[in-house]
Design a protein around this motif. Structure first.
Motif, PDB file in Angstrom:
ATOM      1  N   LEU A  40      -5.749   8.401  -1.019  1.00 59.98           N
ATOM      2  CA  LEU A  40      -5.064   6.911  -0.820  1.00 59.98           C
ATOM      3  C   LEU A  40      -4.413   6.792  -2.050  1.00 59.98           C
ATOM      4  O   LEU A  40      -4.722   6.960  -2.975  1.00 59.98           O
ATOM      5  CB  LEU A  40      -5.873   6.028  -0.471  1.00 59.98           C
ATOM      6  N   ALA A  41      -3.066   6.392  -1.935  1.00 62.65           N
ATOM      7  CA  ALA A  41      -2.402   5.928  -2.998  1.00 62.65           C
ATOM      8  C   ALA A  41      -1.957   4.394  -3.149  1.00 62.65           C
ATOM      9  O   ALA A  41      -1.398   3.799  -2.063  1.00 62.65           O
ATOM     10  CB  ALA A  41      -0.937   6.862  -3.308  1.00 62.65           C
ATOM     11  N   SER A  42      -1.626   3.817  -4.504  1.00 60.04           N
ATOM     12  CA  SER A  42      -1.344   2.726  -4.757  1.00 60.04           C
ATOM     13  C   SER A  42       0.196   2.796  -4.516  1.00 60.04           C
ATOM     14  O   SER A  42       0.739   4.080  -4.944  1.00 60.04           O
ATOM     15  CB  SER A  42      -1.572   2.292  -6.121  1.00 60.04           C
ATOM     16  N   ASP A  43       1.036   2.003  -4.214  1.00 55.95           N
ATOM     17  CA  ASP A  43       2.673   2.135  -4.260  1.00 55.95           C
ATOM     18  C   ASP A  43       3.152   2.116  -5.713  1.00 55.95           C
ATOM     19  O   ASP A  43       4.250   2.431  -6.035  1.00 55.95           O
ATOM     20  CB  ASP A  43       3.029   0.867  -3.605  1.00 55.95           C
ATOM     21  N   ALA A  44       2.249   1.943  -6.632  1.00 52.98           N
ATOM     22  CA  ALA A  44       2.503   2.134  -7.965  1.00 52.98           C
ATOM     23  C   ALA A  44       2.242   3.801  -8.602  1.00 52.98           C
ATOM     24  O   ALA A  44       2.560   3.954  -9.682  1.00 52.98           O
ATOM     25  CB  ALA A  44       1.875   1.350  -9.115  1.00 52.98           C
ATOM     26  N   ALA A  45       1.656   4.542  -7.798  1.00 53.82           N
ATOM     27  CA  ALA A  45       1.086   5.701  -8.158  1.00 53.82           C
ATOM     28  C   ALA A  45       2.585   6.804  -8.181  1.00 53.82           C
ATOM     29  O   ALA A  45       3.590   6.587  -7.355  1.00 53.82           O
ATOM     30  CB  ALA A  45       0.307   6.393  -7.142  1.00 53.82           C
ATOM     31  N   HIS A  90      -0.714   1.847  -0.578  1.00 57.40           N
ATOM     32  CA  HIS A  90      -1.239   0.502  -0.259  1.00 57.40           C
ATOM     33  C   HIS A  90      -0.969  -0.314  -1.590  1.00 57.40           C
ATOM     34  O   HIS A  90      -0.661   0.263  -2.507  1.00 57.40           O
ATOM     35  CB  HIS A  90      -2.869   0.588  -0.505  1.00 57.40           C
ATOM     36  N   ALA A  91      -0.863  -1.548  -1.362  1.00 57.71           N
ATOM     37  CA  ALA A  91      -0.529  -2.426  -2.599  1.00 57.71           C
ATOM     38  C   ALA A  91      -1.691  -2.282  -3.647  1.00 57.71           C
ATOM     39  O   ALA A  91      -2.756  -1.948  -3.218  1.00 57.71           O
ATOM     40  CB  ALA A  91      -0.719  -4.046  -2.508  1.00 57.71           C
ATOM     41  N   PRO A  92      -1.514  -2.410  -5.046  1.00 53.78           N
ATOM     42  CA  PRO A  92      -2.442  -1.993  -6.051  1.00 53.78           C
ATOM     43  C   PRO A  92      -3.807  -2.806  -5.811  1.00 53.78           C
ATOM     44  O   PRO A  92      -4.762  -2.045  -5.668  1.00 53.78           O
ATOM     45  CB  PRO A  92      -1.825  -2.701  -7.098  1.00 53.78           C
ATOM     46  N   ASP A  93      -3.529  -4.011  -5.450  1.00 51.31           N
ATOM     47  CA  ASP A  93      -5.014  -4.877  -5.294  1.00 51.31           C
ATOM     48  C   ASP A  93      -5.720  -4.142  -3.888  1.00 51.31           C
ATOM     49  O   ASP A  93      -6.877  -4.527  -3.826  1.00 51.31           O
ATOM     50  CB  ASP A  93      -4.760  -6.209  -5.166  1.00 51.31           C
ATOM     51  N   ASP A  94      -5.167  -3.512  -3.031  1.00 53.70           N
ATOM     52  CA  ASP A  94      -5.538  -3.192  -1.588  1.00 53.70           C
ATOM     53  C   ASP A  94      -6.210  -1.834  -1.904  1.00 53.70           C
ATOM     54  O   ASP A  94      -6.741  -1.427  -0.782  1.00 53.70           O
ATOM     55  CB  ASP A  94      -4.682  -3.489  -0.657  1.00 53.70           C
ATOM     56  N   LEU A  95      -5.899  -1.153  -2.889  1.00 54.71           N
ATOM     57  CA  LEU A  95      -6.195   0.278  -2.714  1.00 54.71           C
ATOM     58  C   LEU A  95      -7.562   0.632  -2.794  1.00 54.71           C
ATOM     59  O   LEU A  95      -7.945   1.427  -1.701  1.00 54.71           O
ATOM     60  CB  LEU A  95      -5.685   0.841  -4.155  1.00 54.71           C
ATOM     61  N   LEU A  96      -8.509   0.187  -3.693  1.00 53.78           N
ATOM     62  CA  LEU A  96     -10.057   0.307  -3.497  1.00 53.78           C
ATOM     63  C   LEU A  96     -10.683  -0.164  -2.342  1.00 53.78           C
ATOM     64  O   LEU A  96     -11.467   0.556  -1.696  1.00 53.78           O
ATOM     65  CB  LEU A  96     -10.648  -0.089  -4.847  1.00 53.78           C
ATOM     66  N   PRO A  97     -10.434  -1.542  -2.024  1.00 54.85           N
ATOM     67  CA  PRO A  97     -10.924  -1.790  -0.729  1.00 54.85           C
ATOM     68  C   PRO A  97     -10.573  -0.873   0.395  1.00 54.85           C
ATOM     69  O   PRO A  97     -11.303  -0.717   1.297  1.00 54.85           O
ATOM     70  CB  PRO A  97     -10.235  -3.293  -0.427  1.00 54.85           C
ATOM     71  N   ALA A  98      -9.236  -0.440   0.431  1.00 56.24           N
ATOM     72  CA  ALA A  98      -9.132   0.246   1.821  1.00 56.24           C
ATOM     73  C   ALA A  98      -9.856   1.631   1.657  1.00 56.24           C
ATOM     74  O   ALA A  98     -10.274   2.247   2.517  1.00 56.24           O
ATOM     75  CB  ALA A  98      -7.579   0.644   1.764  1.00 56.24           C
ATOM     76  N   ALA A  99     -10.134   2.151   0.438  1.00 53.11           N
ATOM     77  CA  ALA A  99     -10.858   3.428   0.154  1.00 53.11           C
ATOM     78  C   ALA A  99     -12.233   3.223   0.615  1.00 53.11           C
ATOM     79  O   ALA A  99     -12.785   4.042   1.177  1.00 53.11           O
ATOM     80  CB  ALA A  99     -10.552   3.992  -1.281  1.00 53.11           C
ATOM     81  N   ARG A 100     -12.672   2.143   0.157  1.00 51.40           N
ATOM     82  CA  ARG A 100     -14.132   1.845   0.699  1.00 51.40           C
ATOM     83  C   ARG A 100     -14.305   1.624   2.137  1.00 51.40           C
ATOM     84  O   ARG A 100     -15.309   2.081   2.702  1.00 51.40           O
ATOM     85  CB  ARG A 100     -14.685   0.591  -0.166  1.00 51.40           C
ATOM     86  N   ALA A 101     -13.405   0.982   2.728  1.00 51.81           N
ATOM     87  CA  ALA A 101     -13.242   0.746   4.085  1.00 51.81           C
ATOM     88  C   ALA A 101     -13.263   1.939   4.753  1.00 51.81           C
ATOM     89  O   ALA A 101     -13.954   2.148   5.769  1.00 51.81           O
ATOM     90  CB  ALA A 101     -12.273  -0.178   4.629  1.00 51.81           C
ATOM     91  N   LEU A 102     -12.457   2.825   4.173  1.00 48.30           N
ATOM     92  CA  LEU A 102     -12.449   4.191   4.894  1.00 48.30           C
ATOM     93  C   LEU A 102     -13.871   5.076   4.762  1.00 48.30           C
ATOM     94  O   LEU A 102     -14.407   5.720   5.816  1.00 48.30           O
ATOM     95  CB  LEU A 102     -11.408   5.247   4.369  1.00 48.30           C
TER      96      LEU A 102
END
Length: 305
Positions: free
Chosen positions: A148-153, A208-220
């Protein structure tokens, strides 16, 4: 029983809600990869494999980078492993007559040692790529199950531009993930590209937006592991990857037959069926750490380590 967490100097390992998060932690160097980080990451995956309290592993970076690639502070000799002693400081593989012993441990690529360790993980692995992932920073993510990538990656297989070649087993993983044509384009050009391009090329699962990246990874991670038996998931990871290189479906049939036979008599299988019939959530009792010795001979070969 939870495992013992080692002490690290270049990463952090945090465990919460049965999810381990490994954070590359050299933010002032954009988490550049060095020998200490290699040792820390291998030790971290050893720890998560041994801990039955861990169901999945997330790998991310501290600060604005994921991993900017190999630490180039050694200058022009960075990739001259004979001059630098390689990743383990072993004696030189150059024989007295000037020929090279390519079977010598000092020849082995450090990124490859890490990729093989991630590949061997008994737990699902998710890359949460928060910033620049270049060189080994990109290739170390390939044996992870999902990226999963941040849109800043930003991503780059920049080896040709550094006068070297792809490493970290990426010549095996990359074409299987994105296809041979896309893999060649990434590697020939050495171009650095953004997360949107990585998504179009099939390199990442989602952006994902930067602040949403880790929550999305955890949810997955939670969705993938919340209801499955940990031993079953560990076996599935091995079975599906092994199938990528199998020359005939019979190879899959042999492994599947052994696994169904072995797991069908297990406490997990009895619990899974009983829970279904009783319309309740299953509580699987079997331990990955304890059970794995039964299955390791089917997959693990000394020459692959």
């Amino acid at each position: 029983m939870p495992g013992v967490t080692p002490a690290f100097t270049t990463i952090r390992l945090d465990i919460a809600d049965q999810i381990a998060t490994i954070t590359l932690d050299r933010p002032d160097k954009l988490n550049a990869f060095n020998a200490a980080m290699l040792a820390d990451l291998i030790a971290a995956f050893d720890a998560t494999d041994a801990d039955d309290g861990v169901r999945a592993v997330i790998v991310t970076g501290a600060g604005r980078g994921f991993c900017a690639g190999a630490d180039l502070s050694g200058g022009a000799a960075t990739f001259d492993y004979d001059a630098s002693g390689g990743w383990n400081g072993a004696e030189s593989p150059v024989r007295a007559d000037g020929s090279v012993d390519y079977a010598h441990p000092a020849v082995r690529d450090g990124g490859g040692l890490l990729s093989l360790r991630i590949f061997a993980s008994k737990k699902p692995v998710i890359g949460a790529i928060n910033g620049a992932a270049v060189g080994v920073g990109a290739t170390m993510t390939l044996p992870m199950d999902f990226r999963l990538a941040s849109d800043a990656a930003r991503f780059g297989f920049v080896f040709a531009r550094r006068g070297i070649v792809p490493e970290a087993c990426s010549s095996w993983f990359l074409p299987r993930l994105v296809g041979i044509g896309q893999a060649l384009e990434y590697c020939y050009s050495g171009a650095v590209f953004d997360a949107a391009e990585a998504l179009r090329g099939g390199l990442v699962r989602s952006v994902h937006a930067p602040d949403d990246l880790l929550p999305a990874a955890r949810a997955l991670a939670l969705r993938l592991t919340a209801e499955g038996a940990p031993v079953s998931i560990a076996l599935m990871r091995k079975m599906l990857y092994a199938g990528l290189g199998a020359p005939h479906p019979m190879d899959a049939h042999k492994i599947e037959s052994r696994a169904i036979w072995a797991r069908g008599a297990s406490a997990d299988a009895k619990e899974g069926v009983t829970a279904f019939l009783e319309k309740r959530a299953a509580v699987f009792p079997d331990s990955v750490a304890d059970a794995w010795d039964t299955f390791a001979p089917w997959f693990d070969k000394p020459e692959y380590r």
